[in-house]
Design a protein around this motif. Sequence first.
Motif, PDB file in Angstrom:
ATOM      1  N   CYS A  12      59.762 -44.750 128.399  1.00  0.00           N
ATOM      2  CA  CYS A  12      59.145 -43.328 128.112  1.00  0.00           C
ATOM      3  C   CYS A  12      57.934 -42.884 129.080  1.00  0.00           C
ATOM      4  O   CYS A  12      57.526 -43.545 129.878  1.00  0.00           O
ATOM      5  CB  CYS A  12      58.878 -43.530 126.469  1.00  0.00           C
ATOM      6  SG  CYS A  12      57.246 -44.312 126.152  1.00  0.00           S
ATOM      7  N   TYR A  40      53.674 -50.979 122.512  1.00  0.00           N
ATOM      8  CA  TYR A  40      55.179 -51.483 123.381  1.00  0.00           C
ATOM      9  C   TYR A  40      55.048 -51.044 124.834  1.00  0.00           C
ATOM     10  O   TYR A  40      55.482 -51.868 125.702  1.00  0.00           O
ATOM     11  CB  TYR A  40      56.127 -50.145 122.843  1.00  0.00           C
ATOM     12  CG  TYR A  40      57.154 -49.588 123.783  1.00  0.00           C
ATOM     13  CD1 TYR A  40      58.406 -50.406 124.100  1.00  0.00           C
ATOM     14  CD2 TYR A  40      57.019 -48.312 124.334  1.00  0.00           C
ATOM     15  CE1 TYR A  40      59.134 -49.866 124.829  1.00  0.00           C
ATOM     16  CE2 TYR A  40      58.049 -47.961 125.465  1.00  0.00           C
ATOM     17  CZ  TYR A  40      58.887 -48.710 125.418  1.00  0.00           C
ATOM     18  OH  TYR A  40      59.975 -48.151 126.504  1.00  0.00           O
ATOM     19  N   MET A  41      54.123 -50.111 125.293  1.00  0.00           N
ATOM     20  CA  MET A  41      53.797 -49.836 126.866  1.00  0.00           C
ATOM     21  C   MET A  41      53.006 -51.072 127.330  1.00  0.00           C
ATOM     22  O   MET A  41      53.217 -51.242 128.603  1.00  0.00           O
ATOM     23  CB  MET A  41      53.048 -48.587 126.826  1.00  0.00           C
ATOM     24  CG  MET A  41      53.864 -47.407 126.486  1.00  0.00           C
ATOM     25  SD  MET A  41      52.763 -45.946 126.419  1.00  0.00           S
ATOM     26  CE  MET A  41      53.648 -44.806 124.906  1.00  0.00           C
ATOM     27  N   THR A  94      52.064 -38.704 123.460  1.00  0.00           N
ATOM     28  CA  THR A  94      53.197 -39.538 122.881  1.00  0.00           C
ATOM     29  C   THR A  94      53.923 -38.387 122.020  1.00  0.00           C
ATOM     30  O   THR A  94      53.818 -37.285 121.759  1.00  0.00           O
ATOM     31  CB  THR A  94      52.736 -40.653 122.084  1.00  0.00           C
ATOM     32  OG1 THR A  94      52.054 -40.060 120.844  1.00  0.00           O
ATOM     33  CG2 THR A  94      52.021 -41.513 122.722  1.00  0.00           C
ATOM     34  N   CYS A  95      55.043 -38.905 121.824  1.00  0.00           N
ATOM     35  CA  CYS A  95      56.181 -37.950 121.001  1.00  0.00           C
ATOM     36  C   CYS A  95      55.402 -37.647 119.920  1.00  0.00           C
ATOM     37  O   CYS A  95      55.578 -36.303 119.302  1.00  0.00           O
ATOM     38  CB  CYS A  95      57.253 -38.776 120.274  1.00  0.00           C
ATOM     39  SG  CYS A  95      58.464 -39.475 121.763  1.00  0.00           S
ATOM     40  N   SER A 129      57.843 -37.790 125.085  1.00  0.00           N
ATOM     41  CA  SER A 129      58.752 -38.623 125.568  1.00  0.00           C
ATOM     42  C   SER A 129      60.282 -38.350 124.988  1.00  0.00           C
ATOM     43  O   SER A 129      61.432 -39.007 125.385  1.00  0.00           O
ATOM     44  CB  SER A 129      58.637 -40.057 125.073  1.00  0.00           C
ATOM     45  OG  SER A 129      58.660 -40.908 126.325  1.00  0.00           O
TER      46      SER A 129
HETATM   47  S1  SF4 Z   1      57.494 -42.848 119.994  1.00  0.00           S
HETATM   48 FE1  SF4 Z   1      57.910 -41.899 122.004  1.00  0.00          FE
HETATM   49  S2  SF4 Z   1      56.050 -42.469 123.097  1.00  0.00           S
HETATM   50 FE2  SF4 Z   1      55.853 -43.919 121.701  1.00  0.00          FE
HETATM   51  S3  SF4 Z   1      57.040 -45.450 122.555  1.00  0.00           S
HETATM   52 FE3  SF4 Z   1      58.683 -44.320 121.616  1.00  0.00          FE
HETATM   53  S4  SF4 Z   1      59.492 -43.068 123.307  1.00  0.00           S
HETATM   54 FE4  SF4 Z   1      57.568 -43.567 123.698  1.00  0.00          FE
END
Ligand code: SF4
Length: 432
Positions: A12, A40-41, A94-95, A129
């Motif tokens: 993402c 997650y990132m 983010t999303c 994303s």
């Molecule tokens: S919700 Fe969107 S910004 Fe957040 S980890 Fe998932 S794809 Fe990435």
Amino acid sequence: MNYVTVNPCKVCQPLGAILAFRGIEGAMTVVHGSQGCSTYMRLHLTHHFAEPIDVASSALNEKDTVYGGAANLKLALKNVIARYKPALVGVTTTCLTETIGDDVNRIVNEFKAEEQVNDVIIIPVSTPSYTGAMIDGFNLAVEATLNVLTEEGEKENCLAIIPAANITPAEIREVKRIMDNFAPFIFFPDYADTLDAPFFEELPLIFPGGTKIEEIKRVGRCKAGIILGVCAGKNLARLLTEKFGVAARQLPLPVGLKATDVFFQTLAEITGRTIPARYQWERRLLLDAMIDAHVITYGKRVAIFGDDADLVLALARLVVELGMVVAICAVGPPNKEFVRQGAAAETILNPVDFDELAQAVRKTRLDLLMGNSKGKFMAKEKNIPLLRFGFPIHDRLGAGRQQIFSYRGAIQMVDLIANTILENEDLFVSIS
Ligand code: SF4
């Protein structure tokens, strides 16, 4: 064709922005969204680079999602500035925060006025994303930083080098080693030391290294610029040329013989210097290695995949130089330039998800897979080796130390590819 995405072949956008901000000295990142996004990132980056990655989050909950995340973002910025004392804070959306429509520029301006913040640079970047991928987030963060920091001015004898693709800390060091022989340069963003850091007795809150803010300001004064990547980075080439009058060229990643030739010839042309004898020697060493390997690699069939079109193309060109057949060349996010340039492949898949890619792999005779760790299930099913490149590599050590650039990097690649084929064929013979 899939009508829904099943196991996306992409990472993402905000993750790419975090990577870019990590290449600025004294910088920290706040992810404006839910706690899960930043976790997650952080995990993905930590597993890949084997370094601790600190990323702050505005940690929105259900109520904030309904009423807006301004208060959370302001609190996150206040805490990050107090604890980390950064010179610069990147704010990546983010999303979730893109969907609810938070006006991050306005929130940041309000925060600076309310808290009287004058000595910390804050750079918001919009990274929804549900479109694009990691490399887009990376390029948007680089563009936003150049827009905020870079100044116009009288041109200096200086070359700006900007990657628009997923390159490793070791590859940044290799480009800098080469540049030392040509001209004064500014490499931005430089995460070589912040993402491949030495052992520290006491862990710093922000790792030393990164492009200095003063250097980023001077990018606009460089007489020329090189963007490493042709499938991405058009926004950066345009910005350098049109806003700052820096003559910017986009080059393919210097992977393999021809692309490295192009890199050196361009440097020689821009700087007026001849290519140093040591690199001509390294080129001859590569030619020798390729001749040695040809009998092993010729005609072998490979599938190459990933979410970074420039890296996938670079690997495809290298294996073609070794006489191999690119049976499948696949890139997750849609990229017209990739489709246009990837003509040497039997099958080009773009856009693609891992479900569709696995179906194509099942139907194709292959000797080798090249791509990120997510390809291991296809490799196991097919009983062929997977050479890991790109992002993420979370089941092997040393992703940050991988170096495939220049003649030197290509020599390592030739050995790696040829030995992997030999190993696999020996295994096959002994099993049968
Ligand atoms: S919700 Fe969107 S910004 Fe957040 S980890 Fe998932 S794809 Fe990435």
